[in-house]
Enzyme design. Structure first.
Site, PDB file in Angstrom:
ATOM      1  N   THR A 164      66.853   4.603  60.158  1.00 24.53           N
ATOM      2  CA  THR A 164      66.283   6.179  58.891  1.00 24.53           C
ATOM      3  C   THR A 164      66.313   7.102  59.992  1.00 24.53           C
ATOM      4  O   THR A 164      66.016   7.468  60.449  1.00 24.53           O
ATOM      5  CB  THR A 164      64.442   5.542  58.604  1.00 24.53           C
ATOM      6  OG1 THR A 164      64.607   4.233  58.231  1.00 24.53           O
ATOM      7  CG2 THR A 164      64.243   6.554  57.927  1.00 24.53           C
ATOM      8  N   ASP A 204      60.146   1.340  52.994  1.00 25.67           N
ATOM      9  CA  ASP A 204      59.148   2.396  52.952  1.00 25.67           C
ATOM     10  C   ASP A 204      60.007   3.777  52.695  1.00 25.67           C
ATOM     11  O   ASP A 204      58.810   4.328  52.184  1.00 25.67           O
ATOM     12  CB  ASP A 204      58.494   2.206  54.088  1.00 25.67           C
ATOM     13  CG  ASP A 204      59.485   2.122  55.552  1.00 25.67           C
ATOM     14  OD1 ASP A 204      60.719   1.990  55.797  1.00 25.67           O
ATOM     15  OD2 ASP A 204      59.265   3.114  56.441  1.00 25.67           O
ATOM     16  N   THR A 217      60.388   5.583  60.650  1.00 26.29           N
ATOM     17  CA  THR A 217      61.669   4.877  60.738  1.00 26.29           C
ATOM     18  C   THR A 217      60.756   3.424  60.909  1.00 26.29           C
ATOM     19  O   THR A 217      59.982   3.048  62.573  1.00 26.29           O
ATOM     20  CB  THR A 217      62.784   5.265  61.396  1.00 26.29           C
ATOM     21  OG1 THR A 217      63.124   4.410  62.067  1.00 26.29           O
ATOM     22  CG2 THR A 217      61.648   6.165  62.878  1.00 26.29           C
TER      23      THR A 217
END
Ligand code: GLY
Length: 313
Positions: free
Chosen positions: A182, A213, A233
């Site tokens: 991420t 998320d 992350t």
């Protein structure tokens, strides 16, 4: 903080074992990218840009770098397709924009910003998000923009092993070149405004339609001028279940913690409650920077209160 150094910026490029960073050249490649992104963020802010502009600019640069799992470097799902998630949040008024399961967009974080500023919604997904992108005049990139040889090989390996993989994974059985990927950027500007942005390609070999998320306010991203800015992350399902970014903000608000204390408490909560794998970057309203992770490593960096840029695994 004096007028000259009253800003802070943090970015991350994923957490995990980072077993692919085996030599100094690869390490330098990652850290130099993080450093350049931080310095770009510094330029945005010192030229009068807001925290929101800085995080959008930093996240866009990370999306443009194929070594990170976001934008052009996004991992592939079970169908060998890219489905990206992103969100941006403004701590001034808790306004937020998010997109999920989008493709053919170079910078999902910019589409998230448009959702925030030009629609009455917080999140748009899939075809609806793409229609909105077109409505806003955002150009589409061709499919081959995303398909790097590394990502195709990663999907091949995941299929062979019949599993999903997190970009930089470091579970016992997953040791090679995997990452909880991420990217994220958070900032405090001289006006005291906090902002956060997070963007990802998700998980290798994930189910079609799986959303992690990163685009979920309170899970992968959060910003509130009264507390902090957070970008996460890791294994998205863990972060969604623990609502980790809002939990960290709540630690600051309710327990009067600073960024360091709230980050430590947040990672402790993540691990204790859901055995969560990943990490966070946090800037509190005083400009203190903190990072924490339950994985072996997290690629990240910071400029604290206008100081030198620092980059770490
Ligand atoms: N944290 C990124 C994801 O799980 O999709």
């Amino acid at each position: 903080m004096s007028a000259a150094n009253n800003y802070s910026i943090m970015v991350h490029g994923g957490a995990g074992a980072l077993d692919n960073v085996k030599d100094d050249k690869t390490a330098f490649r990652y850290l130099e990218s993080i450093r350049q992104v931080l310095e770009h963020g510094r330029n945005v802010i010192t030229l009068g840009g807001s925290a929101l502009q800085a995080v959008e600019a930093c996240a866009s640069l990370l999306e443009d770098d194929p070594v990170f799992n976001a934008g052009c470097g996004s991992v592939l799902n079970e169908d060998g397709k890219v489905e990206m998630d992103a969100a941006i949040m403004d701590g001034r008024d808790l306004s937020a924009g998010a997109v999920a399961a989008v493709d053919n967009i170079a910078n999902p974080v910019q589409l998230a910003r448009l959702v925030m500023s030009k629609s009455e919604h917080v999140m748009l997904i899939s075809e609806g998000a793409m229609r909105f992108a077109e409505h806003c005049g955002m150009s589409r990139v061709p499919e081959d923009y995303f398909y790097t040889p590394d990502r195709i090989e990663q999907l091949h390996q995941a299929r062979l092993q019949h599993k999903i993989m997190l970009d930089h994974d470091d579970t016992e059985e997953d040791t090679e070149d995997q990452k909880y990927g991420t990217i994220g950027a958070i900032a405090l500007d001289p006006a005291g405004n906090l902002a956060a942005a997070t963007s990802t390609g998700g998980i290798v070999n994930k189910r079609m339609g799986r959303v992690g998320d990163s685009p979920i306010v309170g899970a992968g991203v959060y910003a509130d001028n009264e507390t902090c800015a957070v970008s996460a992350t890791g294994f998205g399902e863990d972060f969604m279940r623990s609502v980790i970014s809002k939990t960290i903000s709540d630690f600051i608000w309710m327990k009067e913690m600073n960024a360091r204390q709230a980050t430590d408490a947040g990672i402790d909560y993540l691990v204790r409650k859901v055995n969560g794998r990943g990490g966070v970057i946090v800037i509190d309203k005083a400009g203190n920077c903190a990072s924490g992770f339950s994985t072996k490593k997290m690629i990240h960096g910071w400029i604290e209160k206008g100081g030198e840029s620092v980059c770490r695994f």
